[in-house]
Design a protein around this motif. Sequence first.
Motif, mmCIF file in Angstrom:
data_model
loop_
_atom_site.group_PDB
_atom_site.id
_atom_site.type_symbol
_atom_site.label_atom_id
_atom_site.label_comp_id
_atom_site.label_asym_id
_atom_site.label_seq_id
_atom_site.Cartn_x
_atom_site.Cartn_y
_atom_site.Cartn_z
ATOM 1 N N SER A 43 0.834 -1.203 0.000
ATOM 2 C CA SER A 43 0.000 0.000 0.000
ATOM 3 C C SER A 43 0.871 1.257 0.000
ATOM 4 C CB SER A 43 -0.915 0.001 1.224
ATOM 5 O OG SER A 43 -1.651 1.199 1.310
ATOM 6 N N ILE A 44 0.662 2.123 -1.001
ATOM 7 C CA ILE A 44 1.396 3.381 -1.102
ATOM 8 C C ILE A 44 0.617 4.477 -0.381
ATOM 9 C CG2 ILE A 44 2.284 5.143 -2.673
ATOM 10 C CD1 ILE A 44 2.645 2.946 -4.765
ATOM 11 N N LEU A 45 1.256 5.108 0.610
ATOM 12 C CA LEU A 45 0.613 6.180 1.361
ATOM 13 C C LEU A 45 0.793 7.531 0.666
ATOM 14 C CD1 LEU A 45 1.681 5.165 4.988
ATOM 15 C CD2 LEU A 45 -0.471 4.651 3.811
ATOM 16 N N GLU A 46 2.012 7.810 0.211
ATOM 17 C CA GLU A 46 2.294 9.062 -0.493
ATOM 18 C C GLU A 46 3.343 8.793 -1.562
ATOM 19 O OE1 GLU A 46 2.301 12.888 1.862
ATOM 20 O OE2 GLU A 46 2.756 11.474 3.480
ATOM 21 N N GLN A 47 3.268 9.584 -2.640
ATOM 22 C CA GLN A 47 4.209 9.405 -3.738
ATOM 23 C C GLN A 47 4.441 10.742 -4.425
ATOM 24 O OE1 GLN A 47 3.302 6.141 -6.341
ATOM 25 N NE2 GLN A 47 4.595 6.871 -8.015
ATOM 26 N N ALA A 48 5.684 11.016 -4.797
ATOM 27 C CA ALA A 48 6.014 12.266 -5.472
ATOM 28 C C ALA A 48 7.115 12.029 -6.490
ATOM 29 C CB ALA A 48 6.469 13.316 -4.458
ATOM 30 N N SER A 49 7.064 12.785 -7.579
ATOM 31 C CA SER A 49 8.149 12.776 -8.545
ATOM 32 C C SER A 49 9.321 13.545 -7.954
ATOM 33 C CB SER A 49 7.686 13.427 -9.850
ATOM 34 O OG SER A 49 8.752 13.493 -10.771
ATOM 35 N N VAL A 50 10.522 12.997 -8.062
ATOM 36 C CA VAL A 50 11.693 13.627 -7.458
ATOM 37 C C VAL A 50 11.972 14.985 -8.094
ATOM 38 C CG1 VAL A 50 14.194 13.438 -7.185
ATOM 39 C CG2 VAL A 50 12.728 11.479 -6.663
ATOM 40 N N SER A 51 11.870 15.074 -9.407
ATOM 41 C CA SER A 51 12.154 16.346 -10.078
ATOM 42 C C SER A 51 11.363 16.442 -11.377
ATOM 43 C CB SER A 51 13.652 16.471 -10.371
ATOM 44 O OG SER A 51 13.934 17.667 -11.039
ATOM 45 N N ALA A 52 10.687 17.570 -11.554
ATOM 46 C CA ALA A 52 9.928 17.793 -12.789
ATOM 47 C C ALA A 52 10.857 18.114 -13.955
ATOM 48 C CB ALA A 52 8.931 18.929 -12.589
ATOM 49 N N GLN A 53 12.056 18.610 -13.637
ATOM 50 C CA GLN A 53 13.052 18.939 -14.651
ATOM 51 C C GLN A 53 14.205 17.935 -14.566
ATOM 52 O OE1 GLN A 53 12.218 21.450 -16.652
ATOM 53 N NE2 GLN A 53 10.412 21.892 -15.387
ATOM 54 N N SER A 54 15.055 17.971 -15.560
ATOM 55 C CA SER A 54 16.237 17.120 -15.536
ATOM 56 C C SER A 54 17.141 17.538 -14.377
ATOM 57 C CB SER A 54 16.989 17.234 -16.860
ATOM 58 O OG SER A 54 18.160 16.446 -16.841
ATOM 59 N N TYR A 55 17.567 16.585 -13.567
ATOM 60 C CA TYR A 55 18.505 16.837 -12.469
ATOM 61 C C TYR A 55 19.519 15.697 -12.489
ATOM 62 C CZ TYR A 55 20.478 18.000 -7.916
ATOM 63 O OH TYR A 55 21.355 18.357 -6.908
ATOM 64 N N LEU A 56 20.755 16.016 -12.827
ATOM 65 C CA LEU A 56 21.796 15.004 -12.982
ATOM 66 C C LEU A 56 22.545 14.803 -11.673
ATOM 67 C CD1 LEU A 56 23.227 15.991 -16.478
ATOM 68 C CD2 LEU A 56 21.392 14.371 -15.923
ATOM 69 N N LEU A 57 22.523 13.568 -11.189
ATOM 70 C CA LEU A 57 23.264 13.191 -9.978
ATOM 71 C C LEU A 57 24.521 12.459 -10.417
ATOM 72 C CD1 LEU A 57 23.338 13.160 -6.885
ATOM 73 C CD2 LEU A 57 22.102 10.981 -6.952
ATOM 74 N N VAL A 87 11.065 19.195 -3.472
ATOM 75 C CA VAL A 87 10.078 18.229 -3.960
ATOM 76 C C VAL A 87 8.738 18.650 -3.367
ATOM 77 C CG1 VAL A 87 9.414 15.801 -4.079
ATOM 78 C CG2 VAL A 87 11.842 16.428 -4.024
ATOM 79 N N PRO A 88 7.906 19.367 -4.121
ATOM 80 C CA PRO A 88 6.687 19.969 -3.554
ATOM 81 C C PRO A 88 5.765 19.008 -2.822
ATOM 82 C CG PRO A 88 7.128 20.843 -5.738
ATOM 83 C CD PRO A 88 8.084 19.711 -5.540
ATOM 84 N N SER A 89 5.611 17.793 -3.323
ATOM 85 C CA SER A 89 4.698 16.825 -2.695
ATOM 86 C C SER A 89 5.470 15.748 -1.939
ATOM 87 C CB SER A 89 3.805 16.191 -3.752
ATOM 88 O OG SER A 89 3.019 17.163 -4.398
ATOM 89 N N PHE A 90 6.594 16.154 -1.352
ATOM 90 C CA PHE A 90 7.451 15.196 -0.640
ATOM 91 C C PHE A 90 6.668 14.505 0.472
ATOM 92 C CE2 PHE A 90 10.778 14.072 2.482
ATOM 93 C CZ PHE A 90 11.635 13.369 1.649
#
Length: 278
Positions: A43-57, A87-90
Amino acid sequence: INEILFNPKTGGYDFVELYNRSNKIIDLNTFDILEKDISDPSSILEQASVSAQSYLLFPKDFVVLTANPDNIKQNYYVENPNTLLLVPSFPNYADDKSICVLKIHNGETIDSLAYDHNWHFAWLDVEDGVSLERVDYDKPSQDQNNWHSAASTVGYATPTYRNSQYSQTGITDDEIQVDPEVFTPDNDGDKDYTNIKYKFSLPGYVMNAKVYDANGREIRTLLKSELLGSEGQFQWDGVDDNNQKARVGIYIIYIEVFNLEGKLKRFKKQVVLGAKLN
């Protein structure tokens, strides 16, 4: 997943630090960060995309994910502010236990950590605002012994830089060093203090450190029940507990370190407080 703050101070924000232990450049634009139910891992309680733009690690680099980078900078020392990623919806991770998951958009799990607040150092008075740090990048994420509370000497968290409890298995020995052994605290920029350096093969040591004069009289408490990182240093500037400069002469820095397993080590290190001749 290299560090996680799931129980922040009042008014604070959670964060998760990622470390790229590979030799590849990774675009975090393809990643999601999740919280799963500890009682039902499907069961997933919360989920967010890490970055809406390209972010190179890049290889061997850190990035810290949080809903409020400014709050993290206000509460902790941040060595590399540019690697705090909004991350706005972290997810708002549970304060006691939950599951932190890092996965690719296509569903492949990159790392998963089912943490528990009981993993914190048992002698902590307060857990609020204390992160859990990974000890060794190459040990399993779900190994409880591979996690430890961040050291008090760094403010209980190390967002954006190497963990205070980091230690690769087998590369360090228990050690205390004093450098320089002769110092001249005259504020001329040359040997104005002595550094007491420590390095341990395991995290979780607590240290007491005091300074005694040649007659055995205690003149300065340097550390008292201080939770250490696996390595670090502190200083003595030649000042006693009365905020007076100590006299020229020989001094002993007496150190005790111990851990929850009952391992106790004692060290006596001699230093000389000198003065330059005019």
